[in-house]
Design an enzyme around this catalytic site. Sequence first.
Site, PDB file in Angstrom:
ATOM      1  N   MET A  30      14.881  84.201  25.536  1.00 41.72           N
ATOM      2  CA  MET A  30      14.197  85.257  24.788  1.00 41.72           C
ATOM      3  C   MET A  30      13.129  85.917  25.670  1.00 41.72           C
ATOM      4  SD  MET A  30      14.167  84.133  20.842  1.00 41.72           S
ATOM      5  CE  MET A  30      12.803  82.999  20.904  1.00 41.72           C
ATOM      6  N   GLY A  31      13.215  85.713  26.991  1.00 40.64           N
ATOM      7  CA  GLY A  31      12.278  86.373  27.901  1.00 40.64           C
ATOM      8  C   GLY A  31      10.943  85.668  27.969  1.00 40.64           C
ATOM      9  N   HIS A  37      12.570  78.259  32.531  1.00 41.19           N
ATOM     10  CA  HIS A  37      13.751  79.136  32.548  1.00 41.19           C
ATOM     11  C   HIS A  37      14.350  79.191  33.960  1.00 41.19           C
ATOM     12  CE1 HIS A  37      11.516  81.203  29.074  1.00 41.19           C
ATOM     13  NE2 HIS A  37      12.648  80.819  28.526  1.00 41.19           N
ATOM     14  N   ASP A 150      14.713  72.273  23.653  1.00 48.58           N
ATOM     15  CA  ASP A 150      15.188  72.605  22.306  1.00 48.58           C
ATOM     16  C   ASP A 150      16.370  71.678  22.018  1.00 48.58           C
ATOM     17  OD1 ASP A 150      13.579  75.203  21.654  1.00 48.58           O
ATOM     18  OD2 ASP A 150      14.241  75.391  23.723  1.00 48.58           O
ATOM     19  N   VAL A 176      11.004  71.107  31.698  1.00 52.86           N
ATOM     20  CA  VAL A 176      10.058  71.317  32.794  1.00 52.86           C
ATOM     21  C   VAL A 176       8.655  71.386  32.188  1.00 52.86           C
ATOM     22  CG1 VAL A 176       9.381  72.872  34.670  1.00 52.86           C
ATOM     23  CG2 VAL A 176      11.809  72.551  34.122  1.00 52.86           C
TER      24      VAL A 176
HETATM   25  P1  AMP Z   1      13.667  80.473  25.015  1.00 49.46           P
HETATM   26  O1  AMP Z   1      13.451  81.675  25.884  1.00 49.46           O
HETATM   27  O2  AMP Z   1      12.407  79.746  24.665  1.00 49.46           O
HETATM   28  O3  AMP Z   1      14.564  80.752  23.837  1.00 49.46           O
HETATM   29  O4  AMP Z   1      14.459  79.439  25.907  1.00 49.46           O
HETATM   30  C1  AMP Z   1      15.620  79.802  26.613  1.00 49.46           C
HETATM   31  C2  AMP Z   1      16.229  78.565  27.219  1.00 49.46           C
HETATM   32  O5  AMP Z   1      15.284  77.966  28.107  1.00 49.46           O
HETATM   33  C3  AMP Z   1      16.588  77.489  26.176  1.00 49.46           C
HETATM   34  O6  AMP Z   1      17.792  76.857  26.573  1.00 49.46           O
HETATM   35  C4  AMP Z   1      15.413  76.542  26.275  1.00 49.46           C
HETATM   36  O7  AMP Z   1      15.731  75.216  25.866  1.00 49.46           O
HETATM   37  C5  AMP Z   1      15.114  76.612  27.753  1.00 49.46           C
HETATM   38  N1  AMP Z   1      13.736  76.187  28.018  1.00 49.46           N
HETATM   39  C6  AMP Z   1      12.607  76.681  27.437  1.00 49.46           C
HETATM   40  N2  AMP Z   1      11.523  76.015  27.899  1.00 49.46           N
HETATM   41  C7  AMP Z   1      11.987  75.106  28.782  1.00 49.46           C
HETATM   42  C8  AMP Z   1      11.358  74.095  29.599  1.00 49.46           C
HETATM   43  N3  AMP Z   1      10.034  73.909  29.580  1.00 49.46           N
HETATM   44  N4  AMP Z   1      12.142  73.335  30.385  1.00 49.46           N
HETATM   45  C9  AMP Z   1      13.497  73.509  30.407  1.00 49.46           C
HETATM   46  N5  AMP Z   1      14.144  74.437  29.670  1.00 49.46           N
HETATM   47  C10 AMP Z   1      13.394  75.224  28.870  1.00 49.46           C
END
Ligand code: AMP
Length: 281
Positions: A30-31, A37, A150, A176
């Site tokens: 979602m940016g 990411h 998630d 991370v």
């Molecule tokens: P989001 O932009 O928050 O919807 O996340 C996009 C992707 O990045 C999803 O697969 C999340 O699980 C992953 N993600 C978000 N934060 C982290 C993190 N701290 N470490 C690893 N993957 C992450």
Amino acid sequence: MIVCTTPAQMQEWSREQSATGRRVAVVPTMGALHAGHMALVNEARRHADVVIVTIFVNPLQFDRADDLASYPRPIDDDLALCAESGVDAVYAPVAAAMYPDGFQTEVTPGRLGELLEGAHRPGHFQGVTTVVSKLFLATRPDVAVFGEKDFQQLAIIRRMTTDLDFGITIVGLPTVRETDGLAMSSRNRRLSPEQRSAAAVVPHLLDAVARVVVPPVSTADLVAIAERTAASEPLARLEHLDVVDAETLEPLDVVDGTRPVVALVAVWFGDVRLIDNRRLV
Ligand code: AMP
């Protein structure tokens, strides 16, 4: 790096890659991109010849209008970071391209989507499975990389990919973290400096819970430890800590050491809700 904004444009680019024998990986986001990411992008690169990052703040998966409105959208920074990191294509559709007038078809997860976060955020996972299906069909990947941060979302996407025969390999990557243990998250940007330092209590309470897990131990005891640790931080409000079977996500009364177990937590800091999880067994 190419930037696609419509499904047709994205499909055309991806088809060209596959036609020339390149394996395609996608990292849906979602940016408001951060190092978490980018770890997914690096992992994607190991599995494919070309990497697509999708950037779309999906209205369908938000249960609170204020959370959707305040979600950070630094698109120029995100595009620069993707270009620097060697991403081959960004898919950044506008909402009208994803959900034009007349849109009505959704993908519904089963039991996995009703539990845990699904109970706290009605409709959330249906929004996720719907958008991820659309992103898969637009980007046509061989591999898709998601974060274990998630945890429930990853389980639901694995299930959906199998159930709907998408034929895509799903790769999960460990969370991370910042140096104080806080899981990196786009929502961390919305914390005040005081809330940001208080947020270290989230990994701390998971540490405290993990430390006492010598099976058999009751979930009630683990929840009590989480509540006590959260109470030591006045800016934190523990919404829930769930202790569940790591495969079915069904709640457990006792951690008896016979199956993999994970603790999932949600904690509020003002109007920002953070989630995290930890394997216990
Ligand atoms: P989001 O932009 O928050 O919807 O996340 C996009 C992707 O990045 C999803 O697969 C999340 O699980 C992953 N993600 C978000 N934060 C982290 C993190 N701290 N470490 C690893 N993957 C992450």
